[in-house]
Write a protein that holds these residues in place. Structure first.
Motif, short mmCIF file in Angstrom:
data_model
loop_
_atom_site.label_atom_id
_atom_site.label_comp_id
_atom_site.label_asym_id
_atom_site.label_seq_id
_atom_site.Cartn_x
_atom_site.Cartn_y
_atom_site.Cartn_z
N HIS A 1 -30.33 11.89 68.25
CA HIS A 1 -29.68 13.09 68.79
C HIS A 1 -28.26 13.20 68.26
O HIS A 1 -27.56 12.19 68.11
N SER A 2 -27.85 14.43 68.01
CA SER A 2 -26.46 14.70 67.62
C SER A 2 -25.59 14.78 68.87
O SER A 2 -26.08 14.73 70.00
N LYS A 3 -24.30 14.92 68.66
CA LYS A 3 -23.36 15.02 69.78
C LYS A 3 -23.68 16.23 70.65
O LYS A 3 -23.67 16.14 71.88
N GLU A 4 -24.01 17.35 70.00
CA GLU A 4 -24.32 18.56 70.76
C GLU A 4 -25.60 18.40 71.59
O GLU A 4 -25.68 18.87 72.73
N GLU A 5 -26.56 17.73 71.01
CA GLU A 5 -27.81 17.51 71.74
C GLU A 5 -27.59 16.58 72.94
O GLU A 5 -28.17 16.78 74.01
N LEU B 1 -24.81 16.29 74.61
CA LEU B 1 -24.13 17.11 75.62
C LEU B 1 -25.13 17.97 76.38
O LEU B 1 -25.03 18.14 77.61
N GLY B 2 -26.09 18.53 75.64
CA GLY B 2 -27.13 19.35 76.29
C GLY B 2 -27.97 18.53 77.26
O GLY B 2 -28.34 19.01 78.33
N ILE B 3 -28.27 17.27 76.89
CA ILE B 3 -29.06 16.41 77.78
C ILE B 3 -28.26 16.08 79.04
O ILE B 3 -28.80 16.06 80.15
N ILE B 4 -26.95 15.83 78.88
CA ILE B 4 -26.10 15.53 80.04
C ILE B 4 -26.05 16.73 80.99
O ILE B 4 -26.11 16.57 82.22
N LYS B 5 -26.00 17.92 80.43
CA LYS B 5 -25.87 19.12 81.26
C LYS B 5 -27.20 19.60 81.84
O LYS B 5 -27.25 20.10 82.96
N ASN B 6 -28.27 19.45 81.07
CA ASN B 6 -29.55 20.03 81.48
C ASN B 6 -30.61 19.00 81.86
O ASN B 6 -31.64 19.36 82.41
N GLY B 7 -30.35 17.72 81.53
CA GLY B 7 -31.34 16.69 81.81
C GLY B 7 -32.45 16.70 80.77
O GLY B 7 -32.56 17.62 79.96
N ASP C 1 -18.11 15.06 89.66
CA ASP C 1 -17.79 14.59 91.00
C ASP C 1 -17.15 13.20 90.99
O ASP C 1 -16.43 12.83 91.93
N LYS C 2 -17.40 12.44 89.95
CA LYS C 2 -16.82 11.10 89.84
C LYS C 2 -15.42 11.14 89.21
O LYS C 2 -14.82 10.09 88.99
N GLY C 3 -14.93 12.35 88.91
CA GLY C 3 -13.57 12.49 88.38
C GLY C 3 -13.50 12.74 86.89
O GLY C 3 -12.41 12.76 86.32
N PHE C 4 -14.64 12.96 86.25
CA PHE C 4 -14.65 13.24 84.82
C PHE C 4 -14.22 14.68 84.57
O PHE C 4 -14.50 15.58 85.37
N SER C 5 -13.56 14.89 83.43
CA SER C 5 -13.23 16.25 82.99
C SER C 5 -14.17 16.61 81.85
O SER C 5 -14.92 15.77 81.34
N ASP C 6 -14.13 17.88 81.43
CA ASP C 6 -14.96 18.30 80.30
C ASP C 6 -14.60 17.52 79.04
O ASP C 6 -15.47 17.19 78.22
N ALA C 7 -13.29 17.20 78.89
CA ALA C 7 -12.86 16.43 77.72
C ALA C 7 -13.43 15.01 77.77
O ALA C 7 -13.84 14.46 76.72
N ASP C 8 -13.49 14.44 78.97
CA ASP C 8 -14.05 13.09 79.09
C ASP C 8 -15.54 13.08 78.73
O ASP C 8 -16.02 12.18 78.05
N ILE C 9 -16.27 14.08 79.22
CA ILE C 9 -17.70 14.15 78.92
C ILE C 9 -17.91 14.38 77.43
O ILE C 9 -18.84 13.83 76.83
N ASP C 10 -17.01 15.15 76.81
CA ASP C 10 -17.09 15.37 75.37
C ASP C 10 -16.87 14.06 74.61
O ASP C 10 -17.57 13.75 73.64
N LYS C 11 -15.89 13.23 75.06
CA LYS C 11 -15.64 11.93 74.42
C LYS C 11 -16.83 10.99 74.62
O LYS C 11 -17.19 10.24 73.71
N LEU C 12 -17.43 11.06 75.80
CA LEU C 12 -18.58 10.21 76.08
C LEU C 12 -19.74 10.57 75.15
O LEU C 12 -20.39 9.68 74.58
N ALA C 13 -20.02 11.86 74.99
CA ALA C 13 -21.10 12.30 74.12
C ALA C 13 -20.81 11.94 72.67
O ALA C 13 -21.72 11.55 71.93
N TRP D 1 -19.04 9.37 71.64
CA TRP D 1 -19.24 7.92 71.46
C TRP D 1 -20.72 7.57 71.43
O TRP D 1 -21.16 6.73 70.63
N LEU D 2 -21.54 8.22 72.27
CA LEU D 2 -22.97 7.96 72.26
C LEU D 2 -23.60 8.39 70.94
O LEU D 2 -24.55 7.75 70.44
N SER D 3 -23.08 9.46 70.33
CA SER D 3 -23.63 9.91 69.06
C SER D 3 -23.32 8.94 67.93
O SER D 3 -23.99 8.97 66.88
N LYS D 4 -22.33 8.07 68.13
CA LYS D 4 -22.02 7.04 67.12
C LYS D 4 -22.94 5.83 67.21
O LYS D 4 -22.91 4.97 66.33
#
Length: 296
Positions: free
Chosen positions: A250-254, A256-262, A275-287, A289-292
């Motif tokens: 999966h690419s970074k965009e994919e 992100l789509g899995i995180i948002k849509n399951g 709800d755990k305190g993440f921002s959109d920028a944090d979720i973007d960094k997480l996606a 890093w996972l794409s790497k």
């Protein structure tokens, strides 16, 4: 044969040719039960022997089936596996479905689990004592026949409905039953073992990429950690895939789509991370890093 009333008159007894004289041996041997219309045969040993012979044939048939087709086995029980759908054996599916209805579950679970089955099986046990009629033709026994047909229809309907709901749930959640998945793995392992002899290149196990990346620290706080683990190895036995090498799929965009849509058994994780305190920028960094995470 006497003709007068004199006491000294000689009496001659005349035999009847229609009466067959029986020997002492014939008197000791009882007549067969077939000679008495309406009577049954002796339970011991005649009836019992025939029933025993039929039981042996059925038992041998069941043993042949068991030996030819092993019982399906899933993975060891895992309380963390939320994707597993428990199902009873087929002969209890009607009870399983009955306990799903509102009037036999919740506050009324005792009614569905104890009272209704108790009445049904109790009635079955008491049937010979309640229905003492000698009539054996079912259409001459309307009450007993109606109850039997009603019970068969109810059990058949509940069993079919329970199995249909199970199949729909598997399809909606994209779940492969454990015993099927395990059987496929066993066949795959046998095929791989049968192809042995030639030297094969062993694939190097994937490792965590960029372990010092900020995304790695975010992962430790994200909801992904509870299922996929700190080592990104997941729980394959429970249907949770590993994230090692996820960047090859999966690419970074994919991601992100899995995180948002399951996807599949995994529900939407976006709001849970927010709800755990993440921002959109944090979720973007997480996606990112996972794409790497790619196999090296």
């Amino acid at each position: 044969m006497a003709h007068g009333h004199k006491s000294d008159e000689k009496i001659v007894y005349v035999g009847d040719s229609r009466v067959v004289k029986k020997s002492q041996e014939q008197r000791l041997i009882p007549r067969d039960y077939s000679a008495y219309p309406g009577k049954s045969e002796a339970f011991i040993p005649n009836f019992l022997l025939k029933e025993w012979m039929v039981g042996v044939v059925v038992l041998v048939g069941m043993l042949v089936l068991v030996m030819s087709d092993p019982a399906p086995l899933g993975y060891p029980a895992d309380p963390k596996n939320t994707a597993f759908i428990p199902m009873p054996d087929w002969y209890f599916l009607f009870m399983y479905q009955l306990l799903k209805y509102p009037y036999t579950s919740g506050d009324y679970v005792v009614l569905g689990a104890v009272v209704v089955p108790g009445l049904l099986f109790g009635g079955l046990l008491l049937a010979p004592f309640l229905d003492t009629g000698k009539e054996r033709r079912f259409y001459r026994r309307p009450i007993a026949s109606s109850l039997m047909i009603l019970s068969l229809v109810a059990c058949t309907y509940l069993t079919y409905t329970s199995w249909s709901h199970y199949q729909v749930e598997l399809k909606e959640k994209n779940i492969i039953p454990e015993h099927i998945k395990r059987e496929e793995e066993l066949h795959a392992n046998k095929g791989a073992a049968a192809g042995g002899g030639a030297s094969k290149e062993t694939k190097k196990a994937a490792a965590i990429v960029a372990a010092d990346d900020p995304g790695a620290e975010l992962y430790k706080k994200a909801t992904c950690l509870s299922c996929h683990g700190a080592g990104l190895k997941g729980m394959p036995a429970s249907g949770v895939p590993a994230l090692l090498g996820v960047g090859d799929k999966h690419s970074k965009e994919e991601i992100l789509g899995i995180i948002k849509n399951g996807k599949g058994n995994m529900g939407k994780q976006y709001q849970a991370n927010i709800d755990k305190g993440f921002s959109d920028a944090d979720i973007d960094k997480l996606a990112d890093w996972l794409s790497k995470q790619k196999a090296q």
